[in-house]
Scaffold this motif. Structure first.
Motif, short mmCIF file in Angstrom:
data_model
loop_
_atom_site.label_atom_id
_atom_site.label_comp_id
_atom_site.label_asym_id
_atom_site.label_seq_id
_atom_site.Cartn_x
_atom_site.Cartn_y
_atom_site.Cartn_z
N LEU B 7 6.81 -28.33 -28.82
CA LEU B 7 8.16 -27.88 -29.12
C LEU B 7 9.02 -27.93 -27.86
CD1 LEU B 7 10.11 -26.48 -31.17
CD2 LEU B 7 9.34 -24.31 -30.20
N GLU B 8 10.16 -28.61 -28.00
CA GLU B 8 11.09 -28.76 -26.89
C GLU B 8 12.43 -28.19 -27.35
OE1 GLU B 8 11.48 -32.57 -23.93
OE2 GLU B 8 12.15 -32.80 -25.97
N ALA B 9 13.10 -27.40 -26.53
CA ALA B 9 14.34 -26.77 -27.01
C ALA B 9 15.25 -26.37 -25.87
CB ALA B 9 14.00 -25.53 -27.83
N SER B 69 17.85 -31.03 -19.88
CA SER B 69 18.47 -29.85 -20.49
C SER B 69 17.47 -29.11 -21.36
CB SER B 69 19.67 -30.28 -21.33
OG SER B 69 19.25 -31.21 -22.30
N LYS B 70 16.48 -29.84 -21.89
CA LYS B 70 15.51 -29.18 -22.77
C LYS B 70 14.24 -28.83 -22.02
CE LYS B 70 17.04 -30.97 -27.17
NZ LYS B 70 16.90 -32.04 -28.13
N GLU B 71 13.63 -27.73 -22.43
CA GLU B 71 12.37 -27.29 -21.84
C GLU B 71 11.27 -27.35 -22.89
OE1 GLU B 71 11.31 -25.78 -18.91
OE2 GLU B 71 13.17 -25.64 -17.74
N MET B 72 10.03 -27.61 -22.44
CA MET B 72 8.91 -27.49 -23.35
C MET B 72 8.67 -26.00 -23.54
SD MET B 72 8.25 -30.70 -23.70
CE MET B 72 6.78 -30.61 -24.68
N ILE B 73 8.62 -25.55 -24.80
CA ILE B 73 8.56 -24.13 -25.10
C ILE B 73 7.14 -23.68 -25.46
CG2 ILE B 73 9.40 -22.31 -26.64
CD1 ILE B 73 11.60 -23.43 -24.96
N SER B 74 6.47 -24.49 -26.27
CA SER B 74 5.16 -24.07 -26.75
C SER B 74 4.42 -25.26 -27.34
CB SER B 74 5.30 -22.98 -27.81
OG SER B 74 6.00 -23.50 -28.93
N TYR B 75 3.16 -25.04 -27.62
CA TYR B 75 2.42 -26.07 -28.35
C TYR B 75 1.53 -25.38 -29.37
CZ TYR B 75 -1.92 -24.93 -25.88
OH TYR B 75 -3.02 -24.28 -25.40
N GLY B 106 16.35 -27.41 -31.12
CA GLY B 106 15.10 -27.89 -30.53
C GLY B 106 14.49 -28.98 -31.36
N GLU B 107 13.43 -29.56 -30.83
CA GLU B 107 12.70 -30.54 -31.63
C GLU B 107 11.21 -30.35 -31.41
OE1 GLU B 107 14.39 -34.18 -29.97
OE2 GLU B 107 12.36 -34.81 -29.44
N ALA B 108 10.51 -30.50 -32.52
CA ALA B 108 9.05 -30.39 -32.47
C ALA B 108 8.47 -31.75 -32.81
CB ALA B 108 8.58 -29.34 -33.47
N ARG B 109 7.57 -32.21 -31.99
CA ARG B 109 6.92 -33.48 -32.30
C ARG B 109 5.53 -33.19 -32.85
NH1 ARG B 109 8.81 -37.07 -27.11
NH2 ARG B 109 10.84 -36.05 -27.05
N VAL B 110 5.23 -33.82 -33.96
CA VAL B 110 3.93 -33.66 -34.60
C VAL B 110 3.12 -34.90 -34.26
CG1 VAL B 110 2.72 -33.30 -36.79
CG2 VAL B 110 5.01 -32.32 -36.44
N LEU B 111 2.11 -34.74 -33.41
CA LEU B 111 1.36 -35.88 -32.90
C LEU B 111 -0.07 -35.83 -33.39
CD1 LEU B 111 2.68 -35.39 -29.26
CD2 LEU B 111 3.44 -37.17 -30.87
N LYS B 112 -0.54 -36.93 -33.96
CA LYS B 112 -1.92 -36.93 -34.45
C LYS B 112 -2.89 -37.09 -33.29
CE LYS B 112 -5.06 -38.76 -37.83
NZ LYS B 112 -6.19 -38.65 -36.90
#
Lengths: 422, 122
Positions: B7-9, B69-75, B106-112
């Motif tokens: 998650l990046e936001a 501008s965006k920070e990684m928030i969590s995984y 924010g944006e969340a990337r769903v990675l397999k």
């Protein structure tokens, strides 16, 4: 907010995903509401069909689970009303039939503590009155949200076979008047044993496929693992639920190393331990610690402790076979069983030498497990360790002839062919 | 199948509302209880980290904070039968932000994560 921003993908896959997330809770609440698991499942399925019709055009509702619940609940209430009307009509014709009141749907659906409905559903689906294969099908359908087709493909049987098992299971529950809530504490442990057994059987079916071309069906094992996680979360104070979870996490952790890149099975002692799944090992050890804190040494906790010994050994040569042999001794006393004896023989063979292992195997009556491939594979290995190579070769060959699993047979033939004096 | 969600936001200056935190706790409990959520953690601001870069000038190491501008928030790590299930849990997570924290983007990337199913024949 722009309208399009609220319209995520609503294709079939997205609706199915929501179904898998919501179906257990939905069916469980409806089963408590109607007192009939078959009816509950039908109502939930109707709601799913309504979602498949509506969502692709209208977009996802803000609370999809609540949407499904409302649709199903309204249908249930309609059904009750129709029944009540029907019964009033019957009464007015002069028949003596007790009238059923329409239950207050909102109250009845919302008054149960979180998770209790699902635990009740799990206990009902695994009721000992049901045949084992019925329990398995019903659990995968109602708790894991799998379709009849998915269950049938997992067990390599035609779809109608699973459909029939599910409908017969629901009929049995109805005919026997089995309650869909939590068993009293008196029966809780016996019923829990059945729940855990069903999950364990599903896991094993995926992990060591009993038939077919493949050594594993990983999706099925993962379904069982998720069910074990759910059961452990729903019953946090029951040590054996934590024990089963620990056992499955630790066993599944080895799955990536159980065959090489060509698909040939690799036995535990030869596995590349770097390919073991560290996250699952950590989760398994945490569940094992919880089980120990709850103060139990039941069969699943003991098997998990054995799996934990393997998981923590940096190399096969570092394996603490003395501790494993001790754990098997306890397991054998607690739950005497020829399969445990075979594994105990293997552990003592490593801890105390092959002759100790062969001596334990010799305690099995000659015809016990004679058609069990693993017995001969263990005997073969102990004989090979003892330097009795020609006996080892024929034991490997016997094991190869007995296994139903193609990949395992290949491995055992290879062992038989390569067991020669140094 | 396993999915890693990062998650990046951009965070508004206001602290996260209590309702959001309560919603996140509830959703996390549900996802954990269902067996789908198997690992997650928050990430400290990039000021606590560093960046190691290899480009045409060679290797360089830069301490945070980074200029983005965006920070990684969590995984989070999910174990689900399909991609859509991991996406649905993630959608619910972002929907909570939409509901409770105006101005949060924010944006969340769903990675397999590769698994045994990605090596057919095995």
């Amino acid at each position: 907010m722009a309208a399009t921003a609220d319209r995520p993908a609503t294709g079939r896959g997205a609706v199915e995903a929501i179904w898998r997330i919501e179906s257990a809770r939905l069916i469980a609440a409806l089963a408590r509401f109607t007192g009939d698991l078959g009816l509950a499942e039908d109502l939930a399925q109707d709601a799913l069909v309504a979602a498949l019709e509506r969502w692709p055009a209208a977009g996802l509702p803000p609370n999809p689970g609540g949407w499904l619940m409302t649709v199903a609940k309204n249908r249930a209430v309609d059904l009750f009303r129709r029944d009540a009307t029907h019964q009033r009509a019957v009464e007015s014709l002069g028949h003596d039939v007790a009238r059923t009141a329409v239950p207050a749907a909102d109250e009845k659906l919302d008054d149960n503590p979180v998770g209790d409905d699902e635990l009740g559903l799990l206990f009902a689906a695994c009721h000992p009155e049901l045949k084992r294969e019925y329990r398995i099908a019903l659990t995968l359908r109602c708790l894991a949200g799998l379709s009849t087709h998915e269950i049938a493909s997992a067990f390599l049987v035609p779809d109608p076979v699973i459909g029939q098992r599910i409908s017969r299971a629901k009929k049995t529950l109805r005919d026997k008047g089995i309650r869909l809530d939590l068993p009293s504490s008196e029966y809780l442990h016996a019923r829990l044993a059945s729940v855990l057994e069903v999950i364990y059987l599903i896991f094993n079916e995926g992990y060591s496929a009993t038939s077919g071309e493949h050594w594993m069906r990983p999706e099925l094992s993962n379904d069982a693992l998720r069910l074990a996680r759910r059961t452990a979360a729903l019953a946090p104070d029951l040590a054996e639920a934590q024990g089963l979870l620990a056992l499955l996490e630790l066993t599944q952790a080895r799955a990536p190393a159980r065959h090489d890149r060509d698909g040939t099975p690799v036995l535990l002692q030869d596995q590349d331990r770097h390919r073991w799944d560290r996250l699952l090992i950590r989760r398994g050890m945490a569940a094992l610690a919880r089980a120990h804190r709850l103060g139990s040494a039941g069969p699943y906790v003991l098997q998990a402790a054995i799996a934990g010994c393997h998981a923590l050994a940096p190399t096969a040569a570092d394996t603490d076979w003395t501790r494993i042999a001790g754990l098997y001794d306890v397991l054998d006393r607690l739950r005497p069983n020829p399969v445990v004896t075979v594994n105990r023989a293997m552990a003592h063979g490593h801890a105390d030498g092959p002759l100790a292992g062969l001596a334990i195997l010799a305690t099995l009556p000659p015809d016990t497990l004679d058609d069990y491939a693993q017995r001969h594979a263990v005997e073969a290995e102990l004989l090979a360790m003892a330097g009795r190579h020609s006996e080892a070769r024929s034991a490997y060959a016997r094991a190869a002839a007995l296994t139903q699993n193609h990949a395992e047979r290949t491995l055992l033939h290879l062992r038989s062919a390569t067991t020669t004096p140094p | 199948m396993r999915y890693l969600v990062v998650l990046e936001a951009t965070q508004p200056d206001t602290p996260p509302p209590d309702e959001l935190m309560a919603g996140i706790m509830q959703l996390g409990a549900e996802a954990t209880q269902s067996g789908a959520l198997i690992e997650n953690a928050g990430l400290a601001p990039s000021a606590a980290g560093a960046k190691v870069v290899l480009d045409a000038d060679g290797l360089s190491i830069t301490d945070g904070p980074f200029a983005e501008s965006k920070e990684m928030i969590s995984y989070a790590v999910y174990d689900t039968r399909t991609k859509e299930e991991a996406v649905e849990w993630t959608r619910r997570f972002l929907a909570l932000h939409a509901e409770h924290w105006p101005g949060w983007h924010g944006e969340a990337r769903v990675l397999k994560v590769f698994g045994p199913e990605d090596f057919p024949g095995a």
